[in-house]
Design a protein around this motif. Structure first.
Motif, short mmCIF file in Angstrom:
data_model
loop_
_atom_site.label_atom_id
_atom_site.label_comp_id
_atom_site.label_asym_id
_atom_site.label_seq_id
_atom_site.Cartn_x
_atom_site.Cartn_y
_atom_site.Cartn_z
N ALA A 102 11.66 11.93 36.56
CA ALA A 102 10.86 13.12 36.87
C ALA A 102 11.76 14.33 37.11
O ALA A 102 11.44 15.45 36.69
CB ALA A 102 9.98 12.86 38.08
N LEU A 103 12.89 14.12 37.77
CA LEU A 103 13.80 15.23 38.05
C LEU A 103 14.44 15.79 36.78
O LEU A 103 14.60 17.01 36.66
CB LEU A 103 14.87 14.81 39.07
N HIS A 104 14.76 14.95 35.82
CA HIS A 104 15.28 15.46 34.54
C HIS A 104 14.27 16.42 33.91
O HIS A 104 14.62 17.52 33.50
CB HIS A 104 15.54 14.31 33.56
N ILE A 105 13.02 16.00 33.85
CA ILE A 105 11.97 16.83 33.26
C ILE A 105 11.79 18.12 34.06
O ILE A 105 11.70 19.21 33.49
CB ILE A 105 10.64 16.05 33.20
N ALA A 106 11.77 17.98 35.38
CA ALA A 106 11.55 19.14 36.24
C ALA A 106 12.66 20.18 36.12
O ALA A 106 12.40 21.38 36.07
CB ALA A 106 11.40 18.68 37.69
N VAL A 107 13.90 19.74 36.09
CA VAL A 107 15.01 20.68 35.94
C VAL A 107 14.87 21.46 34.63
O VAL A 107 15.00 22.68 34.61
CB VAL A 107 16.38 19.97 36.00
N ALA A 108 14.57 20.75 33.56
CA ALA A 108 14.40 21.42 32.26
C ALA A 108 13.26 22.43 32.30
O ALA A 108 13.39 23.55 31.80
CB ALA A 108 14.18 20.39 31.16
#
Length: 159
Positions: A102-108
């Motif tokens: 989820a954090l990978h997606i959120a950062v992007a």
């Protein structure tokens, strides 16, 4: 120039020896071909999370993965990104057991990156979850990145 957030599974396919399993080796070759083209045509970006994940495991392999990251833009993991990751998990867009995904997606999304490339089809590039991910990002006020595997982003091959 469009930007691409490069998730950890892509780095794992760029670095290291070619695997003995022909399916894995094929993915590695496709990723490496894409990488050689994409690096010249897109701004490739990662986050500290990618660095942390690439640092795990065998020291020699970790060194090779970290060497691949050397010239990439490092995006900040902001409070907004952490909050959006929480929303993605809470709304079931990404399973709560997978906060890093989820954090990978959120950062992007928070950093306004156009694409997120990954080989993680279980929790990130998942056709059944994609609409939930996109809706959760939009509901939170962020445009989601286009989530795909490396070969889905064509490079200029002079065809």
């Amino acid at each position: 120039m469009d930007s691409i957030y490069v998730e950890t599974t892509v780095i794992g396919n760029v670095a290291g020896r070619i695997h003995s399993n022909p399916d894995v080796a094929s993915r590695q070759r496709a990723t490496r071909s894409w990488w050689n083209i994409a690096a010249a045509q897109y701004e490739l970006a990662i986050s500290q999370l990618v660095i942390d994940e690439c640092s795990d495991g065998d020291l020699a392999a970790a060194y090779e993965r970290l060497d691949v990251l050397r010239d990439l833009t490092v995006l900040a993991i902001t409070d907004e990104a952490r909050a959006l990751a929480g929303v993605l998990n809470a709304e079931g867009a990404v399973p709560p057991s997978e906060p890093r995904d989820a954090l990978h997606i959120a950062v992007a999304a928070v950093q306004r990156v156009q694409y997120l490339v990954t080989w993680n089809f279980k929790h990130i590039a998942n056709a059944t979850m994609r609409s939930k991910i996109e809706q959760a990002c939009r509901d939170a006020g962020f445009e989601p990145p286009v989530i795909c595997s490396p070969p889905e982003i064509p490079g200029d091959t002079d065809d």
